[in-house]
Design an enzyme around this catalytic site. Structure first.
Site, PDB file in Angstrom:
ATOM      1  N   CYS A   1       0.524  -1.399   0.034  1.00 46.23           N
ATOM      2  CA  CYS A   1      -0.029   0.407  -0.196  1.00 46.23           C
ATOM      3  C   CYS A   1       0.737   1.313  -0.066  1.00 46.23           C
ATOM      4  CB  CYS A   1      -0.706  -0.429   1.592  1.00 46.23           C
ATOM      5  SG  CYS A   1      -2.207   1.579   1.440  1.00 46.23           S
TER       6      CYS A   1
ATOM      7  N   HIS B   1      -3.827  -5.749   1.018  1.00 46.93           N
ATOM      8  CA  HIS B   1      -3.451  -6.367   2.705  1.00 46.93           C
ATOM      9  C   HIS B   1      -3.979  -7.781   2.674  1.00 46.93           C
ATOM     10  CE1 HIS B   1      -2.648  -1.842   3.591  1.00 46.93           C
ATOM     11  NE2 HIS B   1      -3.283  -1.803   3.077  1.00 46.93           N
TER      12      HIS B   1
END
Length: 483
Positions: free
Chosen positions: A325, A422
């Site tokens: 991310c 994630h």
């Protein structure tokens, strides 16, 4: 409602345990946290985001996570400000003083969600935030007693004896509450007790005599409990005898979703180290740059503490680097924030290891994902939660295919990789594939999701064994008996 004498008193864990006990007894139960301030988040089935702890509590209830379980989420992106998320959606950034006035609006969202849950479930286990005795936060409170008073909810007060001063914490917290709030506290729970309970009994007797309230439970310290933390970076290390791979993760000032690494922290062959920026940087096989709520600011902090040179040397000697991310964005060539979404408007040079540029945009990408890795025959399950859009030639060498679309990027030499997903290590196949890429050739069988489920069961067993259920009987469904 479970409220705590301090942050990290055990509220989230106790709620999860109570939820699992009720679920095992076939009670229709759901978790609820009115307001959460945390940078560990989860994506819900209805396409929003909530605190990670509430997602784990939903698992304890046998439910998919839903935005009604945590209607107000605050994600700090500076020392005085945060991103405000209502019913799973971003409404904007606010300074602390501005949000204080916004609480009346936020309370309406809280009550809407609570009422919807009431219509669906026989029992709701509510988690407070921080301490109800923070005098400066009492006005317009929506997280603790302000909520409990509004909906007429009984309260259990929990304290962590491992911190010391447990009786002062409990008595002092109770003393700082109003008379009506004190009356609402139905009893105490002492968490993380070690030793002979007989030696604690005189203190318990004194506490009950002093306050007129029962001690509902004394929960033992559980060394083998593995559940995602609400916010604090995990400090406990598991003893391992067969370490074959070392992974380091810098603790960024605004690190987000560090629960991504719980699966690696518990892997029997992996030594995972969270490294503060002011600590010496140890050698490793794999460096992972984590998510961040202020990517440009955290990238500047990395540079200030010498990580850019360390990463370059690490790659020269054949090490691997993975960005997740915000960490993925840092590995690119440029970071642009023209709308001041995470801080001051402007652009920053990235680390330059992947030919991409990232621009922060107002729309936040929120979705649960499943797919396959491109460099291994392995399935992936996880979630995306980001406001950046990345573009550039590195995306032609993806790390995943999700719904048939390329995701993430790898360098041409295969040493550097990045992804917006994630939970990369939660699925057994994906975890094994990523660790093989990092250099772990021979692996043992390992399933993090099974470890989490076993932890929920152990936690429920402990709560069931050490609780005085008769003291809670008036507040539980009729004829409830722990199964």
């Amino acid at each position: 409602m479970v409220q705590g004498t301090t942050s990290d008193a055990g509220k989230s864990t106790l709620v999860a345990g109570l939820c699992r006990v009720l679920y095992r007894s076939r009670v229709a139960v759901a978790p609820f946290k009115p307001q959460n301030m945390a940078l560990n988040a989860a994506v819900t089935e209805d396409g929003g985001e909530i605190g990670r702890a509430q997602a784990v509590q939903a698992m304890a209830c046998g439910l998919p996570p839903h935005t009604d379980m945590n209607p107000v989420l605050l994600k700090p992106n500076s020392d005085t400000g945060c991103q405000v998320i209502i019913h799973g959606r971003v409404v904007g950034n606010q300074e602390a003083s501005t949000y204080h006035d916004y609480k009346k609006t936020a309370m309406q969202a809280v009550l809407q969600s609570y009422q919807r849950l009431q219509q669906q479930y026989a029992c709701i286990v509510v988690e407070g935030a921080g301490s109800p005795a923070e005098i400066n936060l009492r006005a317009n409170d929506i997280a603790n007693m302000g909520f409990a008073e509004t909906v007429d909810c009984p309260v259990i007060l929990v304290a962590d004896i491992d911190k010391g001063g447990v009786f002062a914490h409990l008595v002092g917290t109770l003393a700082l509450l109003s008379e009506s709030e004190q009356a609402r506290v139905v009893g105490f729970v002492i968490n993380k007790f070690r030793g002979d309970i007989a030696l604690l009994q005189p203190g318990l007797d004194w506490l009950e005599e002093r306050t007129g309230k029962p001690v509902i439970g004394v929960l033992p310290y559980m060394h083998d409990l593995h559940l995602e933390a609400e916010d604090a970076v995990a400090k406990r290390h598991t003893k391992k005898n067969d370490i074959q791979l070392t992974v380091i993760v810098p603790v960024l000032p605004h690190i987000a979703n560090h629960t991504d690494f719980d699966a690696l922290r518990l892997h029997p062959q992996v030594d995972l180290k969270f490294v503060r920026l002011d600590e010496p940087i140890p050698s490793a096989d794999l460096i992972i740059l984590p998510g961040s709520k202020n990517v440009r600011g955290d990238l500047a902090a990395l540079r200030e503490h010498g990580w850019e040179a360390v990463i370059a040397r690490h790659l020269r000697y054949g090490g691997k680097v993975l960005g997740i991310c915000g960490g993925f964005q840092m590995l690119g060539e440029q970071l642009h924030d023209p709308l001041a979404i995470e801080g001051e408007a402007g652009s920053s040079a990235g680390l330059g290891w992947l030919p991409i540029e990232t621009t922060l945009e107002p729309h936040k990408q929120l979705k649960q994902v499943c797919g396959k890795l491109t460099f291994a025959d392995a399935e992936l399950q996880g979630y995306e939660i980001h406001m950046g859009v990345s573009r550039g030639p590195a995306l032609q060498h993806p790390v995943h295919f999700i719904d048939g679309l390329a995701e993430g990027a790898r360098s041409e030499d295969g040493q550097v990789a990045g992804s917006y997903v994630h939970g990369l290590f939660d699925h057994p196949q994906a975890c094994a594939a990523w660790l093989k890429w990092a250099g772990l050739a021979t692996q043992v069988d390992y399933d993090y999701t099974q470890l989490r489920e076993e932890s929920l069961e152990k936690l429920a067993d402990s709560v069931q064994q050490h609780f005085n259920w008769s003291a809670l009987a008036p507040y539980l469904p009729k004829d409830f008996m722990p199964a």
